[in-house]
Design a protein around this motif. Structure first.
Motif, PDB file in Angstrom:
ATOM      1  N   VAL A  46       0.676  -1.358  -0.015  1.00  0.00           N
ATOM      2  CA  VAL A  46      -0.029  -0.075  -0.073  1.00  0.00           C
ATOM      3  C   VAL A  46       0.598   1.304   0.160  1.00  0.00           C
ATOM      4  CG1 VAL A  46      -1.684   1.321   1.352  1.00  0.00           C
ATOM      5  CG2 VAL A  46      -2.077  -1.008   0.994  1.00  0.00           C
ATOM      6  N   GLU A  47       2.010   1.218   0.938  1.00  0.00           N
ATOM      7  CA  GLU A  47       3.039   2.351   0.981  1.00  0.00           C
ATOM      8  C   GLU A  47       4.191   1.950   1.556  1.00  0.00           C
ATOM      9  OE1 GLU A  47       0.780   5.358   3.303  1.00  0.00           O
ATOM     10  OE2 GLU A  47       2.489   6.607   3.317  1.00  0.00           O
ATOM     11  N   SER A  48       5.124   2.513   0.923  1.00  0.00           N
ATOM     12  CA  SER A  48       6.312   2.306   1.504  1.00  0.00           C
ATOM     13  C   SER A  48       7.356   3.583   1.366  1.00  0.00           C
ATOM     14  CB  SER A  48       7.308   1.308   0.525  1.00  0.00           C
ATOM     15  OG  SER A  48       7.328   1.661  -0.549  1.00  0.00           O
ATOM     16  N   SER A  65       3.378  10.497   9.075  1.00  0.00           N
ATOM     17  CA  SER A  65       2.290  11.167   8.173  1.00  0.00           C
ATOM     18  C   SER A  65       2.249  10.369   6.854  1.00  0.00           C
ATOM     19  CB  SER A  65       3.268  12.580   7.479  1.00  0.00           C
ATOM     20  OG  SER A  65       4.621  12.380   7.311  1.00  0.00           O
ATOM     21  N   PRO A  66       1.375   9.455   7.256  1.00  0.00           N
ATOM     22  CA  PRO A  66       1.184   8.395   6.104  1.00  0.00           C
ATOM     23  C   PRO A  66       0.418   9.076   5.080  1.00  0.00           C
ATOM     24  CG  PRO A  66       0.065   7.651   8.248  1.00  0.00           C
ATOM     25  CD  PRO A  66       0.872   8.776   8.298  1.00  0.00           C
ATOM     26  N   ARG A  67       0.621   8.593   3.623  1.00  0.00           N
ATOM     27  CA  ARG A  67      -0.205   9.127   2.530  1.00  0.00           C
ATOM     28  C   ARG A  67      -1.647   8.335   2.517  1.00  0.00           C
ATOM     29  NH1 ARG A  67       4.877   8.873  -0.052  1.00  0.00           N
ATOM     30  NH2 ARG A  67       4.141   6.913  -0.819  1.00  0.00           N
ATOM     31  N   ASP A  68      -1.553   7.318   2.586  1.00  0.00           N
ATOM     32  CA  ASP A  68      -2.724   6.461   2.451  1.00  0.00           C
ATOM     33  C   ASP A  68      -3.421   6.210   4.073  1.00  0.00           C
ATOM     34  OD1 ASP A  68      -3.806   4.149   0.212  1.00  0.00           O
ATOM     35  OD2 ASP A  68      -4.497   4.053   2.254  1.00  0.00           O
ATOM     36  N   GLU A  69      -4.742   6.374   3.762  1.00  0.00           N
ATOM     37  CA  GLU A  69      -5.632   6.307   5.072  1.00  0.00           C
ATOM     38  C   GLU A  69      -5.402   4.878   5.898  1.00  0.00           C
ATOM     39  OE1 GLU A  69     -10.323   6.742   6.365  1.00  0.00           O
ATOM     40  OE2 GLU A  69      -9.419   7.596   4.244  1.00  0.00           O
ATOM     41  N   ARG A  70      -5.306   3.918   4.838  1.00  0.00           N
ATOM     42  CA  ARG A  70      -5.157   2.612   5.329  1.00  0.00           C
ATOM     43  C   ARG A  70      -3.913   2.527   6.162  1.00  0.00           C
ATOM     44  NH1 ARG A  70      -6.213  -0.625  -0.163  1.00  0.00           N
ATOM     45  NH2 ARG A  70      -4.646   1.157  -0.749  1.00  0.00           N
ATOM     46  N   THR A  71      -3.042   2.792   5.884  1.00  0.00           N
ATOM     47  CA  THR A  71      -1.696   2.895   6.447  1.00  0.00           C
ATOM     48  C   THR A  71      -1.985   3.300   8.014  1.00  0.00           C
ATOM     49  OG1 THR A  71      -0.602   3.250   4.210  1.00  0.00           O
ATOM     50  CG2 THR A  71       0.837   3.204   6.375  1.00  0.00           C
ATOM     51  N   ASP A 129      -4.412   3.937   9.667  1.00  0.00           N
ATOM     52  CA  ASP A 129      -5.451   3.039  10.406  1.00  0.00           C
ATOM     53  C   ASP A 129      -4.490   1.874  11.008  1.00  0.00           C
ATOM     54  OD1 ASP A 129      -7.493   4.696  10.000  1.00  0.00           O
ATOM     55  OD2 ASP A 129      -8.613   3.254   8.468  1.00  0.00           O
ATOM     56  N   TYR A 130      -3.740   1.281  10.060  1.00  0.00           N
ATOM     57  CA  TYR A 130      -2.994   0.082  10.446  1.00  0.00           C
ATOM     58  C   TYR A 130      -1.866   0.416  11.616  1.00  0.00           C
ATOM     59  CZ  TYR A 130      -0.577  -4.241  10.594  1.00  0.00           C
ATOM     60  OH  TYR A 130       0.245  -5.266  11.359  1.00  0.00           O
ATOM     61  N   VAL A 131      -1.174   1.542  11.380  1.00  0.00           N
ATOM     62  CA  VAL A 131       0.061   1.899  12.300  1.00  0.00           C
ATOM     63  C   VAL A 131      -0.394   2.464  13.744  1.00  0.00           C
ATOM     64  CG1 VAL A 131       1.831   2.216  10.465  1.00  0.00           C
ATOM     65  CG2 VAL A 131       0.467   4.229  11.367  1.00  0.00           C
ATOM     66  N   ASN A 132      -1.679   2.778  13.319  1.00  0.00           N
ATOM     67  CA  ASN A 132      -2.307   3.400  14.603  1.00  0.00           C
ATOM     68  C   ASN A 132      -3.199   2.587  15.528  1.00  0.00           C
ATOM     69  OD1 ASN A 132      -1.309   6.309  14.664  1.00  0.00           O
ATOM     70  ND2 ASN A 132      -2.311   6.451  13.148  1.00  0.00           N
ATOM     71  N   GLY A 133      -3.180   1.259  14.834  1.00  0.00           N
ATOM     72  CA  GLY A 133      -3.734   0.041  15.705  1.00  0.00           C
ATOM     73  C   GLY A 133      -5.627  -0.039  15.418  1.00  0.00           C
ATOM     74  N   ARG A 134      -5.700   0.694  14.574  1.00  0.00           N
ATOM     75  CA  ARG A 134      -7.226   0.786  13.973  1.00  0.00           C
ATOM     76  C   ARG A 134      -7.880  -0.641  13.435  1.00  0.00           C
ATOM     77  NH1 ARG A 134      -6.706   6.318  14.584  1.00  0.00           N
ATOM     78  NH2 ARG A 134      -6.241   6.599  12.227  1.00  0.00           N
ATOM     79  N   PHE A 135      -6.802  -1.322  12.791  1.00  0.00           N
ATOM     80  CA  PHE A 135      -7.299  -2.733  12.357  1.00  0.00           C
ATOM     81  C   PHE A 135      -5.974  -3.423  12.376  1.00  0.00           C
ATOM     82  CE2 PHE A 135      -5.994  -0.978   8.338  1.00  0.00           C
ATOM     83  CZ  PHE A 135      -5.892  -2.097   7.544  1.00  0.00           C
ATOM     84  N   GLY A 136      -6.290  -4.778  11.762  1.00  0.00           N
ATOM     85  CA  GLY A 136      -5.105  -5.536  11.739  1.00  0.00           C
ATOM     86  C   GLY A 136      -4.946  -6.275  12.997  1.00  0.00           C
TER      87      GLY A 136
END
Lengths: 325, 279
Positions: B253-255, B264-270, B272-279
């Protein structure tokens, strides 16, 4: 005593109640398990009781007398001769079995693997009389040339390959060697199957660890698979030895019985306890029968000893013990 | 040699070598992977710069372990495994026809999720095993030195120096994992792949392994798969976020630089994931 503390700081009696159904099931299993000991014990007892008469007559000479005739008999030649057949069989079967097992478990493509596994199992299912007939009718006439060559070219510096009466063609037949070759074919499937089973259980993690270090497949086999299966391989070989010692009819068909210890394995004349029993059983009187039972007891004790040793080695190795997953 | 003698020689180059040449970068171009008919990775292109630590993050089943395993050709050992695209080590395709998998793995080492030392071998023999397996000839003295430096770099030397002849299987889980790292280092790889190396370890052992990674940074290129966001932030300079959904194979998704991915992730999914909102 602090408030709330239990009255006694001593180990409690911990009781796990056993239901009647559980008890019944357990006693059933226990009976089945015990029956193994009972049968083994009865066999040993039977051989001992029936052999006692002969052992009394012969005394200590039962273990030093080489001849086997009424009134004078002993296992001093049949036992070592039988061991030699087994040793010849192992010398051939062990390298064949182990390389086959490594090939099946580590190198063969999947379709060939399952085919070879069933083929090896099938080989174990062939009745020993068939191996014996094949050995007598087909193998012996065809292998005599090789035997002769070995006797003439290697017999000079390897004394056990020497054949005294080299000019007579029949000197090369019915020997320890030919019996050993036939027996080797019979024990090869056992040793192959048991050691392949163990090899295929070598942990995947360790295999990958070896590959990740840049190992070739053979390097992986040598550093992971073989050390892991060493105990199982030793056990497999010993079980093969036990079976080789006990093989009766195939050996009886091929050998021409001989009652002096034959160190020259290529020479006509060989013997083993099971074939002695098979060949002499019909013509023996009371004492002769008792003597055969005593010989059977010696064989029983020897194979039991070898198998106990084998299972000890297996259980002490990683193969048998818990692995460090 | 005492620890005091060793410490500077070991740590100093690690700091300097971050910019040094002689380390080797890894790059993939449009790599896809299959298991049988099932596609598990979709055109992953990533650059793993020389001497840096790249972390691969993402939820379970997103293909990051598969991606790691195809970098050193462990992927092809699974039955039915397929691959498209290129994996470049110093610009050369490791899947080029005529290139031996064993020679690739010699340069790209791997540490697994479960510690897998050779249990019957001594600690010393475990570390030296790669030399024998890879067919590297060394003198006795060179081997002794190599075993020691590898164990020092893996942060295990002081704990095992007095019992090098005892079996490697008798060590604790964390020590076993560092033994595996030492074993990989002994064959002097250019790249070290680590597949969730701390997931079976307690916090103290995890810290030791992270210190080891820090020590190795600059000496070799490290790619680490982790489920632990804090760990990714602590040890890596670059990060790639993998994601797969029910019907689509895993893709990146992003690197980019780790800081950027987390702050400052560009993608919303990133985000969400790095902030523990899913996964």
């Amino acid at each position: 005593m602090a408030p709330g503390e239990a009255a006694e700081d001593r180990p409690r009696r911990i009781v796990a109640p056993v239901t009647p159904a559980d008890r019944l099931f357990r006693s059933g299993l226990r009976a089945a398990g015990m029956s193994v000991f009972v049968i083994m014990g009865l066999v040993a007892l039977f051989l001992l009781l029936r052999g006692l008469q002969a052992l009394r007559v012969a005394g200590g000479s039962f273990f030093t007398q080489t001849a086997w005739k009424p009134g004078s008999f002993g296992v001093a030649s049949v036992l070592p001769d039988g061991v030699m057949i087994a040793v010849v069989a192992l010398l051939i079967a062990v390298p064949v079995s182990l390389t086959t097992a490594v090939f099946i478990s580590e190198y063969a493509p999947l379709w060939l693997r399952s085919f070879l596994i069933s083929l090896v199992d099938l080989m174990a299912a062939i009745p020993s009389i068939v191996y014996g007939l094949w050995g007598l009718v087909f193998l012996q006439p065809n292998i005599v040339g090789l035997v002769r060559w070995m006797a003439l070219h290697l017999g000079g510096f390897l004394p056990f390959l020497h054949v005294p009466e080299a000019d007579i063609p029949s000197s090369y037949t019915s020997s320890t060697f030919i019996a050993g070759v036939v027996v080797s074919l019979m024990i090869t499937p056992y040793i192959t199957s048991l050691s392949r089973e163990v090899m295929s259980q070598a942990p995947r993690g360790e295999r990958e660890g070896a590959y990740a270090l840049g190992s070739t497949r053979w390097g992986m086999v040598r550093s992971v698979v073989l050390p892991y299966s060493r105990g199982g391989i030793v056990g497999a070989v010993m079980i093969g030895f036990g079976r080789a010692m006990g093989e009766t009819i195939a050996v009886a068909l091929i050998i021409s019985p001989n009652f002096s210890v034959t160190w020259h394995v290529l020479q006509n004349g060989a013997n083993s306890i099971p074939s002695l029993i098979a060949l002499r059983f019909g013509e023996s009187d009371d004492l002769g029968l008792s003597a055969l039972m005593a010989a059977g007891l010696v064989l029983f004790a020897l194979t039991l000893g070898v198998n106990v040793l084998a299972s000890t080695i297996i259980s002490r190795s990683r193969t048998g013990a818990a692995t460090a997953d | 040699m005492t620890d005091a003698d060793l410490a500077p020689t070991v740590q100093m180059p690690a700091v300097q070598a971050a910019t040094a040449t002689g380390t080797h970068g890894l790059e993939t171009r449009a790599v896809s992977a299959w298991f049988g008919e099932r596609k598990v990775l979709d055109r992953v292109s990533l650059t793993m710069p020389a001497g840096q630590v790249t972390a691969l993050i993402g939820p379970s089943g997103c293909g990051k372990s598969t991606y790691l395993r195809l970098l050193n050709r462990m992927h092809e050992m699974v039955r039915g495994a397929g691959l498209a695209g290129e994996v470049l080590l110093d610009g050369d395709d490791v899947y080029a026809p005529g290139r031996l998998p064993a020679s690739v793995r010699r340069r790209i080492g791997m540490v697994f999720q479960r510690p897998n030392p050779f249990p019957a071998m001594s600690i010393y023999d475990n570390v030296a095993s790669g030399l024998k397996l890879a067919g590297i000839k060394v003198t006795h003295q060179e081997r002794d030195e190599l075993v020691e430096t590898s164990l020092v770099r893996a942060g295990l030397w002081t704990e095992v120096r007095d019992r090098l002849k005892t079996p490697g299987g008798a060590l604790s889980g964390g020590q076993q994992q560092r033994l595996c790292i030492a074993r990989s280092l002994a064959v002097s790889p250019d790249v070290l792949l680590m597949d969730e190396p701390c997931s079976a370890l307690d916090p103290t052992s995890t810290r030791r392994v992270e210190e080891t990674i820090e020590l190795l940074r600059g000496r070799l290129t490290i790619v680490i798969v982790t489920h632990n966001m804090q760990q990714a932030q602590r040890v890596s300079q670059r990060c790639a976020f993998f994601l797969a959904s029910h019907d689509t194979p895993g893709r990146v998704v992003e690197s980019g630089p780790t800081e950027q991915l987390f702050d400052s992730p560009r993608d919303e999914r990133t985000s969400d994931y790095v902030n523990g909102r899913f996964g």
